[in-house]
Design a protein around this motif. Structure first.
Motif, PDB file in Angstrom:
ATOM      1  N   UNK A 168       0.823  -1.206   0.000  1.00  0.00           N
ATOM      2  CA  UNK A 168       0.000   0.000   0.000  1.00  0.00           C
ATOM      3  C   UNK A 168       0.864   1.266   0.000  1.00  0.00           C
ATOM      4  N   UNK A 169       1.914   1.256   0.808  1.00  0.00           N
ATOM      5  CA  UNK A 169       2.815   2.415   0.851  1.00  0.00           C
ATOM      6  C   UNK A 169       3.537   2.595  -0.486  1.00  0.00           C
ATOM      7  N   UNK A 211       2.325   1.700  -3.414  1.00  0.00           N
ATOM      8  CA  UNK A 211       1.329   2.220  -4.342  1.00  0.00           C
ATOM      9  C   UNK A 211       1.150   3.726  -4.124  1.00  0.00           C
ATOM     10  N   UNK A 212       1.096   4.130  -2.852  1.00  0.00           N
ATOM     11  CA  UNK A 212       0.969   5.544  -2.509  1.00  0.00           C
ATOM     12  C   UNK A 212       2.141   6.346  -3.081  1.00  0.00           C
ATOM     13  N   UNK A 213       3.353   5.790  -2.947  1.00  0.00           N
ATOM     14  CA  UNK A 213       4.540   6.471  -3.458  1.00  0.00           C
ATOM     15  C   UNK A 213       4.485   6.669  -4.960  1.00  0.00           C
ATOM     16  N   UNK A 214       4.023   5.605  -5.714  1.00  0.00           N
ATOM     17  CA  UNK A 214       3.934   5.711  -7.173  1.00  0.00           C
ATOM     18  C   UNK A 214       2.901   6.768  -7.558  1.00  0.00           C
ATOM     19  N   UNK A 215       1.749   6.732  -6.889  1.00  0.00           N
ATOM     20  CA  UNK A 215       0.705   7.713  -7.201  1.00  0.00           C
ATOM     21  C   UNK A 215       1.187   9.135  -6.899  1.00  0.00           C
ATOM     22  N   UNK A 216       1.917   9.259  -5.826  1.00  0.00           N
ATOM     23  CA  UNK A 216       2.460  10.586  -5.480  1.00  0.00           C
ATOM     24  C   UNK A 216       3.478  11.027  -6.531  1.00  0.00           C
ATOM     25  N   UNK A 235      -5.977   9.763  -6.194  1.00  0.00           N
ATOM     26  CA  UNK A 235      -5.789   8.332  -5.945  1.00  0.00           C
ATOM     27  C   UNK A 235      -4.902   8.124  -4.725  1.00  0.00           C
ATOM     28  N   UNK A 236      -3.878   8.972  -4.624  1.00  0.00           N
ATOM     29  CA  UNK A 236      -2.953   8.833  -3.499  1.00  0.00           C
ATOM     30  C   UNK A 236      -3.671   9.066  -2.179  1.00  0.00           C
ATOM     31  N   UNK A 245      -4.074   6.551   0.790  1.00  0.00           N
ATOM     32  CA  UNK A 245      -3.668   6.919   2.147  1.00  0.00           C
ATOM     33  C   UNK A 245      -4.793   6.676   3.151  1.00  0.00           C
ATOM     34  N   UNK A 246      -6.028   6.959   2.702  1.00  0.00           N
ATOM     35  CA  UNK A 246      -7.163   6.730   3.606  1.00  0.00           C
ATOM     36  C   UNK A 246      -7.310   5.241   3.900  1.00  0.00           C
ATOM     37  N   UNK A 247      -7.076   4.404   2.880  1.00  0.00           N
ATOM     38  CA  UNK A 247      -7.117   2.940   3.087  1.00  0.00           C
ATOM     39  C   UNK A 247      -6.079   2.516   4.120  1.00  0.00           C
ATOM     40  N   UNK A 248      -4.873   3.087   3.993  1.00  0.00           N
ATOM     41  CA  UNK A 248      -3.809   2.757   4.955  1.00  0.00           C
ATOM     42  C   UNK A 248      -4.218   3.200   6.358  1.00  0.00           C
TER      43      UNK A 248
END
Length: 954
Positions: free
Chosen positions: A245-246, A248-253, A260-261, A265-268
């Motif tokens: 998840x982290x 994925x967050x990094x790629x979206x960022x 999407x990020x 982040x809310x999912x995390x």
């Protein structure tokens, strides 16, 4: 003080006695017990103590390879591979089937960074243990260690294909590609590294290490879309993975997909509410997004609309579209589901849901909704879409090995789009996975009716036929493909493989002509096909056509000049053609290049032996001996070489030269029947009967058969030079009541040239006791000529006063024996002289002798004839005899006293006898004779003789 001194003396005496007892009663050490103890200490990690014990065991039993193998293992455990490897080489030379020794040799070579040697050892081990799974996995590791990734990849694929359901092989396959991927990455080859990791993911989609590595490679190459797809795929199987998840967050960022990020982040935050890093990111991410969009992001604007009007269709469609454009398919799916809560049958939303489900690889759900839309609208495009998704869903189930569900999906696809090629192809694959070959083939053939000459379907048909072992039919289909695509190398290779397989099956069925045709067709397309050449070499050799086999071997060696197996096969063929020099040259070269490979040494020695046998058959013993000596130089204990060398010396009539080789054979093989028997034969030929008897006794103990016991008895008897004999003759008559009884005692001594004997005979008569002394001699002049002489004297009572005899015997060709001699007899003032001539003939176990006497007495001449026959039994130890005579001869013991009165009478005699010898020492015999004498024109008288014999050698 005195008391203290006494205590010291007493203590010293006790110690001395205890030590003496320990020395006196110390048991001899058992090497097996030492080995067992050393093994236990090895397992306990006490290597120094184990080494001392195994060294002692080896000292006591230096030829035990189990002890030596444990010693090599201990050397390895103590990091001394340079000492272990030479020992292991000796062990494998003595016992090439020592599996543990191969493992230790591989490990030793690896520890010494001799990677090529490690590969050789593992190949040698697999030659003897071709189905050993542990060795196969070991080979894969050795190839990896040697950095021979090309060979390792090919071998890994071969193992995978051979053992698709073996979990251990699968694990080794995965580990290999993980190692290979890491090695390629380290060597700066990201493309090959990614390919290796993708191999792992094909076998094990959830493999975290490979997934992480592939993701890292994508990120390194800044291929963010591919990286995001990989992360989403991993999250499908690990939805709660914090690390994924982290990432994925990094790629979206990184790609500025802030909406999407923020959702990620809310999912995390929901899953990990206490995570400080996630809490810290929330504000910073929003600030970064705000700075990026500067309040102009339409997505955020439409979101604000939906917050105020949740059922606004236009805003919902815009949010869905923008979310899809950003690749946030899961988020888009959430918005679509939100819309379907109020408009459950909305075809637009349902269609969009189908798309999103397809994007996130949820094919079964997507296919179900597509089928629902097709049934609602009866639109042909939805029918095609249904078929497409059903195919994808079936492939998903196929990957999960849920074959029944996959089969249903493919059939549903065909019901939606009859004749759909993908559905037909997938259905075939499913039948193949279920091992329903007939159904698979039937489906392909049905498809070909709709799509005749379809290349993919024809290829599939050929593949199914090949997998079913119907290679000739498969080859016909592949020829059809090759006719349309004559330059296609893949089809050419496939056709060659199919014809090779067909040829192999025909060879196994011993249909050599058809097999030869198949293989020759392979060579017509691929003249350098090594498998076809090998098969043809084997086929022609097996069919007894070595010249043709040699041509194929030479053809193969033109392309593969250094191939060891081809060279060995060529040498074998040359040996069959009796071209021993050429065969030996090849094998000697292989042996020198690979001194630790036992099969090359064995092949070389076999050729030397064959060459020696050829010289022996052509009566060239010296040349044969030279070949056998070469074999013994390589293999001093080779039993055949020792035996054939001994035979060659015996053939040269040199038993003294043969005997050392026989003795070497007995030392190497103490219970060998062949060597023990040969030693006894040679010593017998040398007339060393005492030593021969000892050898025969050892032979009997090793193989206690009747023949060996008799042979031992025979040789023991040949060493006996003295014999005691008793004879008893009883004669009765029908014309008076007199009896003529003669008892005789004999002593005989055997000499090198024959024997001599002395006899004393006793006969009781009314006028007194007759005593007769005899001296007899048999003397061998040569191997074919001998003499017989007899001299007798008596007191004149019951025996002739003087009797003398001499005969000379000679053996002629074809089993004939001739005799010429003379007899003299003096009795009752009558002198008789006789000439004797006889001829004898042996035919197998039958012997016959015809003897003629010409008798001169007082100026008158008489004749007498005698026919004696014998049938020998029990290797000529025993016999039965039959005698027929006409006249009275000077050798007839029962009538010698009345010889002057009987010599002119017409006398007929018939008799039979039996003689048996026990263990070549004791002989008993009985003979019976009926004599009919004509004493006048009308008067006859009869005499009946019984003659008993007992002889004993000592």
């Amino acid at each position: 003080m005195l008391m203290k001194r006494s205590c010291y003396i007493l203590l010293f005496c006790c110690c001395v006695v205890t030590t003496a007892q320990a020395q006196l009663f110390k048991k001899s050490q058992d090497p097996d017990a030492l080995y067992t103890s050393a093994l236990a200490q090895t397992r306990a990690g006490q290597y120094a103590a184990a080494t001392r014990q195994i060294d002692e065991a080896i000292r006591l039993a230096p030829k035990n390879t189990d002890y030596q193998t444990l010693k090599a293992r201990l050397l390895l455990l103590q990091n001394r591979p340079q000492e272990a490897l030479p020992m292991l080489q000796r062990i494998l030379a003595a016992n090439p089937r020592n599996r543990d020794a191969y493992f230790y040799a591989i490990n030793s070579a690896t520890a010494m960074s001799r990677q090529d040697d490690a590969v050789c050892y593992v190949d040698e081990a697999l030659y003897y243990f071709p189905r050993d799974r542990e060795l196969a996995i070991k080979k894969l590791g050795v190839l990896d260690n040697a950095q021979q990734f090309g060979k390792a990849n090919a071998y890994a694929e071969e193992l995978w294909a051979r053992h698709p359901d073996d979990s251990v092989i699968n694990r080794a396959y995965i580990d290999h590609y993980l190692y290979t991927g890491g090695a390629y990455a380290k060597n700066g080859n990201p493309i090959l590294s990614r390919m290796a990791y993708e191999k792992v993911l094909e076998a094990e989609p959830a493999n975290a290490e490979a997934s992480t590595a592939v993701l890292g490679l994508y990120l390194k190459n800044e291929d963010y879309d591919a990286a995001l797809i990989r992360v989403n795929a991993a999250l499908a199987t690990q939805p709660n993975s914090y690390e994924l998840l982290m990432r994925k967050l990094g790629i979206q960022q990184e790609t500025h997909r802030y909406a999407d990020a923020l959702a990620t982040l809310q999912t995390i935050r929901n899953k990990y509410p206490n995570d400080a890093k996630a809490a810290q990111l929330e504000n910073s991410l929003r600030l970064e997004a705000a700075a990026y969009y500067s309040n102009i992001d339409p997505y955020m604007l439409y979101l604000s609309v939906l917050e105020k009007e949740p059922n606004n269709s236009e805003a919902l469609q815009k949010v869905i579209g923008l979310t899809v454009a950003r690749g946030a398919y899961e988020e888009a799916l959430g918005w679509i589901n939100r819309g379907l809560r109020t408009r459950s049958n909305d075809p637009v939303l349902l269609g969009q849901k189908v798309d999103m489900l397809e994007h996130v690889n949820k094919y079964p759900e997507a296919a179900q909704i597509a089928r629902q839309l097709w049934q609602q609208t009866r639109n042909s495009s939805w029918a095609q879409r249904t078929a497409q998704l059903k195919n994808a869903s079936g492939r998903y189930y196929l990957g999960q090995q849920q074959y029944t569900l996959a089969l249903q999906e493919f059939e549903d696809a065909l019901s939606a789009a009859p004749g759909d090629r993908d559905a037909l192809n997938n259905l075939v694959n499913c039948y193949i996975a279920l091992k329903q070959t007939d159904n698979a083939l039937l489906t392909v053939q049905k498809a070909l009716q709709q799509y005749p000459n379809d290349e993919a379907l024809l290829s599939k048909e050929a593949s199914i036929l090949s997998d079913a072992g119907r290679y000739e039919e498969a080859a016909q289909v592949t020829r059809q493909l090759l006719a349309v695509h004559p330059g296609n190398a893949a089809y050419s290779t496939t056709l060659a493989d199919q014809q090779l397989a067909a040829g192999r099956i025909l060879m196994q069925a011993e249909d050599y002509d058809l097999a030869r045709t198949q293989l020759q067709q392979v060579l017509a397309q691929q003249p350098n096909n090594l498998d076809a050449l090998n098969y043809l070499i084997n086929l022609e050799s097996g069919a007894g056509r070595p010249d043709s086999a040699l041509n194929y071997a030479d053809q193969a060696l033109t392309t593969y000049p250094g191939d060891r197996e081809l060279l060995l096969k060529k040498a074998s063929i040359l040996q069959t053609l009796q071209r021993y020099d050429e065969a030996a040259a090849i094998e000697q070269s292989l042996m020198e290049r690979y001194p630790y490979t036992l099969k090359y040494r064995n092949a070389y020695t076999e050729t030397l032996m064959a060459r020696g046998d050829s010289f022996r058959r052509s009566q060239q013993p010296d040349s044969a001996l030279a070949q056998y000596e070469k074999v013994l130089a390589l293999r001093p204990k080779d039993s055949l070489a020792l035996l054939y060398t001994a035979n060659a010396w015996l053939g040269k009539q040199q038993p003294d030269s043969a005997l050392p080789y026989i003795d070497r054979g007995i030392r190497a093989y103490p219970t060998s029947i062949a060597f023990l028997e040969k030693r006894a034969n040679v010593l017998e030929a040398r007339k060393d009967y005492t030593a021969a008897a000892l050898a025969a006794d050892s032979l009997q103990q090793s193989a206690p058969t009747t023949d060996h016991r008799e042979y031992a008895d025979f040789l023991q008897s040949k060493g006996l030079h003295d014999q005691f004999g008793m004879y008893y003759l009883n004669s009765t008559y029908d014309y008076n009541n007199d009896h003529y009884n003669v008892a005789t005692l004999e002593y005989r001594h055997y000499i090198k040239k024959g024997s001599y004997a002395f006899r004393v005979g006793y006969a009781g008569r009314q006028e007194g006791t007759g005593i007769q002394g005899e001296a007899e001699l048999y003397y061998n002049h040569s191997a074919k000529t001998y003499s017989y002489a007899l001299l007798t004297g008596s007191n004149g009572l019951a025996f002739p006063q003087v009797r003398a005899a001499y005969s000379l015997f000679h053996t002629f060709p074809h089993g004939f024996e001739g005799e010429i001699g003379a007899r003299y007899l003096h009795a009752d003032s009558t002198n008789s002289m006789s000439g004797v001539v006889s001829i004898a003939k042996s035919i197998h176990d039958f012997w016959a002798n015809f003897r003629t006497y010409l008798i001169s007495e007082d100026g008158s001449l008489y004749t007498s004839f005698n026919l004696t026959t014998r049938y020998y039994m029990n290797r000529q130890q025993d016999y039965i005899s039959f005698v027929a005579a006409l006249g009275t001869s000077p050798d007839d013991r029962s009538r010698l006293i009345a010889f002057p009165q009987l010599v002119g009478l017409l006398t007929r005699s018939v008799g039979a006898g039996f003689q048996k010898t026990f263990r070549f020492r004791t002989t008993v015999g009985v003979n019976a004779m009926w004599i009919n004498q004509k004493i006048s024109d009308s008067q006859f008288q009869n005499q009946y003789d019984l003659y008993f014999t007992l002889l004993r050698k000592f």
